[in-house]
Design a protein around this motif. Structure first.
Motif, mmCIF file in Angstrom:
data_model
loop_
_atom_site.group_PDB
_atom_site.id
_atom_site.type_symbol
_atom_site.label_atom_id
_atom_site.label_comp_id
_atom_site.label_asym_id
_atom_site.label_seq_id
_atom_site.Cartn_x
_atom_site.Cartn_y
_atom_site.Cartn_z
ATOM 1 N N TYR A 152 0.843 -1.192 0.000
ATOM 2 C CA TYR A 152 0.000 0.000 0.000
ATOM 3 C C TYR A 152 0.879 1.242 0.000
ATOM 4 O O TYR A 152 2.009 1.226 0.467
ATOM 5 C CB TYR A 152 -0.861 0.070 1.278
ATOM 6 C CG TYR A 152 -1.903 -0.997 1.421
ATOM 7 C CD1 TYR A 152 -1.619 -2.192 2.078
ATOM 8 C CD2 TYR A 152 -3.195 -0.798 0.935
ATOM 9 C CE1 TYR A 152 -2.590 -3.167 2.234
ATOM 10 C CE2 TYR A 152 -4.176 -1.775 1.087
ATOM 11 C CZ TYR A 152 -3.863 -2.954 1.746
ATOM 12 O OH TYR A 152 -4.839 -3.912 1.899
ATOM 13 N N GLY A 204 -4.655 12.354 3.710
ATOM 14 C CA GLY A 204 -6.046 12.485 3.297
ATOM 15 C C GLY A 204 -6.537 11.424 2.317
ATOM 16 O O GLY A 204 -7.702 11.444 1.919
ATOM 17 N N MET A 205 -5.650 10.518 1.924
ATOM 18 C CA MET A 205 -6.027 9.512 0.908
ATOM 19 C C MET A 205 -6.170 8.117 1.486
ATOM 20 O O MET A 205 -6.523 7.180 0.773
ATOM 21 C CB MET A 205 -4.995 9.486 -0.222
ATOM 22 C CG MET A 205 -4.868 10.799 -0.963
ATOM 23 S SD MET A 205 -6.392 11.250 -1.773
ATOM 24 C CE MET A 205 -6.485 10.004 -3.041
ATOM 25 N N GLY A 206 -5.882 7.939 2.741
ATOM 26 C CA GLY A 206 -5.987 6.611 3.323
ATOM 27 C C GLY A 206 -4.925 5.667 2.793
ATOM 28 O O GLY A 206 -3.831 6.080 2.399
ATOM 29 N N TYR A 256 -8.717 -0.504 12.271
ATOM 30 C CA TYR A 256 -7.302 -0.414 12.564
ATOM 31 C C TYR A 256 -6.994 0.927 13.226
ATOM 32 O O TYR A 256 -7.598 1.945 12.912
ATOM 33 C CB TYR A 256 -6.474 -0.529 11.276
ATOM 34 C CG TYR A 256 -6.552 -1.893 10.624
ATOM 35 C CD1 TYR A 256 -7.577 -2.208 9.742
ATOM 36 C CD2 TYR A 256 -5.596 -2.863 10.899
ATOM 37 C CE1 TYR A 256 -7.646 -3.452 9.145
ATOM 38 C CE2 TYR A 256 -5.657 -4.115 10.308
ATOM 39 C CZ TYR A 256 -6.691 -4.400 9.430
ATOM 40 O OH TYR A 256 -6.759 -5.636 8.852
ATOM 41 N N GLN A 301 -3.760 3.526 13.822
ATOM 42 C CA GLN A 301 -2.416 3.832 13.379
ATOM 43 C C GLN A 301 -1.842 4.964 14.220
ATOM 44 O O GLN A 301 -2.305 6.102 14.131
ATOM 45 C CB GLN A 301 -2.382 4.214 11.892
ATOM 46 C CG GLN A 301 -0.978 4.426 11.375
ATOM 47 C CD GLN A 301 -0.942 4.790 9.914
ATOM 48 O OE1 GLN A 301 -1.896 5.319 9.360
ATOM 49 N NE2 GLN A 301 0.176 4.492 9.258
ATOM 50 N N PHE A 359 -8.791 3.599 10.922
ATOM 51 C CA PHE A 359 -9.274 3.206 9.595
ATOM 52 C C PHE A 359 -10.307 2.090 9.728
ATOM 53 O O PHE A 359 -10.100 1.138 10.477
ATOM 54 C CB PHE A 359 -8.130 2.670 8.735
ATOM 55 C CG PHE A 359 -7.129 3.698 8.318
ATOM 56 C CD1 PHE A 359 -5.946 3.859 9.016
ATOM 57 C CD2 PHE A 359 -7.364 4.499 7.207
ATOM 58 C CE1 PHE A 359 -5.007 4.810 8.624
ATOM 59 C CE2 PHE A 359 -6.439 5.446 6.818
ATOM 60 C CZ PHE A 359 -5.263 5.603 7.523
ATOM 61 N N PRO A 381 -9.126 -6.079 1.081
ATOM 62 C CA PRO A 381 -9.889 -5.076 1.834
ATOM 63 C C PRO A 381 -9.969 -3.749 1.099
ATOM 64 O O PRO A 381 -9.037 -3.365 0.402
ATOM 65 C CB PRO A 381 -9.083 -4.916 3.123
ATOM 66 C CG PRO A 381 -8.136 -6.060 3.159
ATOM 67 C CD PRO A 381 -7.883 -6.445 1.747
ATOM 68 N N PHE A 423 -10.362 0.170 2.192
ATOM 69 C CA PHE A 423 -10.226 0.985 3.391
ATOM 70 C C PHE A 423 -10.969 2.309 3.248
ATOM 71 O O PHE A 423 -11.070 2.873 2.145
ATOM 72 C CB PHE A 423 -8.750 1.287 3.663
ATOM 73 C CG PHE A 423 -7.979 0.127 4.212
ATOM 74 C CD1 PHE A 423 -7.405 -0.803 3.370
ATOM 75 C CD2 PHE A 423 -7.837 -0.033 5.584
ATOM 76 C CE1 PHE A 423 -6.700 -1.886 3.877
ATOM 77 C CE2 PHE A 423 -7.135 -1.105 6.106
ATOM 78 C CZ PHE A 423 -6.566 -2.033 5.240
ATOM 79 N N GLY A 424 -11.456 2.817 4.368
ATOM 80 C CA GLY A 424 -11.900 4.197 4.429
ATOM 81 C C GLY A 424 -10.677 5.106 4.442
ATOM 82 O O GLY A 424 -9.551 4.633 4.552
ATOM 83 N N ARG A 425 -10.923 6.430 4.357
ATOM 84 C CA ARG A 425 -9.811 7.373 4.264
ATOM 85 C C ARG A 425 -9.208 7.725 5.620
ATOM 86 O O ARG A 425 -8.213 8.448 5.679
ATOM 87 C CB ARG A 425 -10.256 8.626 3.534
ATOM 88 C CG ARG A 425 -10.538 8.370 2.073
ATOM 89 C CD ARG A 425 -10.573 9.649 1.279
ATOM 90 N NE ARG A 425 -10.640 9.373 -0.145
ATOM 91 C CZ ARG A 425 -10.485 10.274 -1.100
ATOM 92 N NH1 ARG A 425 -10.252 11.530 -0.778
ATOM 93 N NH2 ARG A 425 -10.561 9.945 -2.362
#
Lengths: 115, 111
Positions: free
Chosen positions: A35, A40-42, B36, B38, B89, B99, B101-103
């Motif tokens: 990833y 702001g983009m996750g 999650y 972070q 997240f 998956p 993911f949301g932002r």
């Protein structure tokens, strides 16, 4: 049990240079993922692998290549780095498919700056 | 493909207050919903998850609820502490095991 490790932790490249990011996991996971994380983009999926010798494109694969020659390792390559590839890169692995342990384990990240 | 929307993007609370983060998903085939946390300079770490056959799950101060009909799920943190400050997240996962993911939500807990 080290979990998921990433090498290197930091790197600065000049535009056009190439590099390889290494991800290693010692949990015998089938699935591995790369990833990138930008403000702001996750978390955006670059490439992933569902087993040794397999790779597949994710959401943002352009400019990157990957290889999974060994089950425990997943390499991410940048052939000709561009400033737009400045980001934090995370590797993850998972057991997905085995219901009791459906989770991703993430590495600590690699912070890459392309000048 | 799956689309996950997460709100709010930033949440500021006083220590001891509750915090709620909401996510919606689009694919009715999704059946696993992890959350999650972070912390700064680290990779995301699973804190709680829920499957589509369960409506609510709790682990000490953290709980997750799922409404399959409305396709949304929420993270609830009670009695927040400064160490809860982090980016959270949500994600949705179906049969592909990839998956979405949301932002992310930046939670700030003020002492």
């Amino acid at each position: 049990n080290a979990g998921v490790t990433q090498t290197p932790k930091f790197r600065v490249l000049k535009t056009g240079q190439s590099m390889t990011l290494l991800c290693a996991q010692d949990m015998n996971h089938e699935y591995m993922y790369w990833y990138r994380q930008d403000p702001g983009m996750g978390l955006r999926l670059i490439h992933y692998s569902v087993g040794e010798g397999t790779t597949a494109k994710g959401e943002v694969p352009d400019g990157y290549n990957v290889s999974r020659l060994k089950k425990q390792n997943f390499l991410l390559g940048l052939e000709s780095a561009a400033p737009s590839q400045t980001s934090v890169y995370f590797c993850a692995s998972s057991y997905f498919g085995r219901s009791s342990t459906d989770t991703q384990y993430f590495g600590p990240g690699t912070r890459l700056t392309v000048l | 493909g799956e689309n996950v929307e997460q709100h709010p993007s930033t949440l500021s609370v006083q220590e001891g207050d509750s915090a709620v983060i909401k996510c919606t998903y689009s694919d009715s085939a999704s059946n696993y919903f992890p959350w999650y946390k972070q912390e700064l300079g680290k990779g995301p770490q699973l804190i709680i998850d829920i499957r589509s056959n369960v409506g609510e799950k709790k682990d000490q101060r953290i709980a997750v609820t799922l409404n399959k009909t409305a396709k949304h799920f929420s993270l609830h943190i009670t009695e927040t502490q400064p160490e809860d400050s982090a980016v959270y997240f949500c994600a949705a996962l179906g049969g592909s095991y990839i998956p979405t993911f949301g932002r992310g939500t930046s939670l700030i807990v003020h002492p």
